[in-house]
Design an enzyme around this catalytic site. Sequence first.
Site, PDB file in Angstrom:
ATOM      1  N   ASP A 143     -14.063  -6.791  -4.082  1.00 11.96           N
ATOM      2  CA  ASP A 143     -14.165  -6.998  -2.634  1.00 11.96           C
ATOM      3  C   ASP A 143     -15.566  -7.504  -2.356  1.00 11.96           C
ATOM      4  O   ASP A 143     -16.541  -6.862  -2.758  1.00 11.96           O
ATOM      5  CB  ASP A 143     -13.984  -5.673  -1.875  1.00 11.96           C
ATOM      6  CG  ASP A 143     -12.587  -5.077  -2.074  1.00 11.96           C
ATOM      7  OD1 ASP A 143     -11.688  -5.803  -2.521  1.00 11.96           O
ATOM      8  OD2 ASP A 143     -12.414  -3.883  -1.766  1.00 11.96           O
ATOM      9  N   ASP A 185       0.863  -1.187   0.000  1.00 10.33           N
ATOM     10  CA  ASP A 185       0.000   0.000   0.000  1.00 10.33           C
ATOM     11  C   ASP A 185       0.894   1.231   0.000  1.00 10.33           C
ATOM     12  O   ASP A 185       1.835   1.325   0.800  1.00 10.33           O
ATOM     13  CB  ASP A 185      -0.890   0.026   1.252  1.00 10.33           C
ATOM     14  CG  ASP A 185      -2.035  -0.969   1.141  1.00 10.33           C
ATOM     15  OD1 ASP A 185      -2.240  -1.523   0.039  1.00 10.33           O
ATOM     16  OD2 ASP A 185      -2.709  -1.209   2.151  1.00 10.33           O
TER      17      ASP A 185
END
Lengths: 251, 196
Positions: free
Chosen positions: A130, A11
């Site tokens: 997701d 990230d």
Amino acid sequence: MLTKRIIPCLDIKDGRTVKGIKFKNLIDAGDPVELASYYSAQGADELVFLDISATAEKRKTFASLVNEIAQKINIPFTVGGGITSVEEARRLLLAGADKVSINSAAVRNPALITELSKAFGSQCVVVAIDAKQIEGEWIVHLVGGKEPTSLRLFDWAKQVVKLGAGEILFTSMNNDGTKQGFANEALQKLSTRVNVPIIASGGAGSIQHFADTFLLGGADAALAASVFHFNEITLPNLKQKLQSQAIAIRL
Amino acid sequence: MSKVVIIDYGAGNIQSVQFALERLGVQAKLTHNTEDILSADKVIFPGVGHATPALKSLQEKGLDKLIPILKQPVLGICLGMQLMCSFLEENNQNGLDIFSTTVKKFSEEEKVPHIGWNDIKFKDGELFRGIEENPYVYFVHSYYAELGVETIATTGYGQQFSAALQKNNFYGCQFHPEKSGVIGEQILKNFLTITQ
């Protein structure tokens, strides 16, 4: 034989890796380029960089970071986070990324998948999904799992492939962060429903979890972040253990 | 110092190839200029994406006529290699006809694209000099070149196909040497040191 891929995910916020990454051998583990080189040398098969910068201004710096990464590492990498147009994707691909990953933008504007695939080929287009299992149904969520949609995982997966996705990165919100293993049942079902490679994400806590997602979940690749960043699992050890379970792995 | 050019015809991620050469200490020029290409010692012909717009772009730049008559070592990568073949199933069109092979789409039996690291079996030759048997290299493609007389490396995904081709001074890799770690670097280095 095509091998199963192990993919560390980094990230990136404002050009730096986030999550308290700790490595003794690194001078600066917050430097994405240095961390990427480290994972590549350790045997990562691919890397994923997700830009979680909050502003468009900071996102611009991501393209120059992508360029720097492409100069340094000799394995493929995917970039994602906030890509909403062909132009943004083009900037990142021209900077040297091999693939782009889109998530919420694909749900809000499914035509983007087709536009990207027409412009760059489906092999460049990863659609990240997701999903959370609610009362037995896998429901697609947005904004990192915060916002439910009316889409069901398997229908949406079929649709994104039809629209031109070359790969699906499936994160189970039920498993993410639990370190209890990947959502293998849903992964297995995904593999039988769509004909593109599936990257499993969410739930990695042990070496056996990786073995299970390949053997039981039929995943083509497994993505994880914290187990690698906190050095709980090292890539060489993981890959050796997987190979000893007769899983096709590149050593 | 030898001159290396990368043919720039608007087909995707060619910077990766340039960066890979930089890591080997070679400054390659991106160009579609005839003089530049003719005067180079080595020519790299990369490409990702769709064959049809790529062929169109080659034709517009006259590269479809130029590439087949080159005399120096030429390395086609991925789509570049496929375009050097005789016939492409994508929209049923002719390629540059350097290699006599046909390029076909993978059957639906396998997940397509073929993405990831696969091992190759190669014939001894300049391109694979100093590389151990059955190395893993990185592939990403939905079409494949059939096996043929020019096949110098094979791999399997559903069926066996050409991982690399060679005819005289022309070489082609279906995989991406620029993304295949140290093995890929060695293959690029081998190509750069081919003498004729």
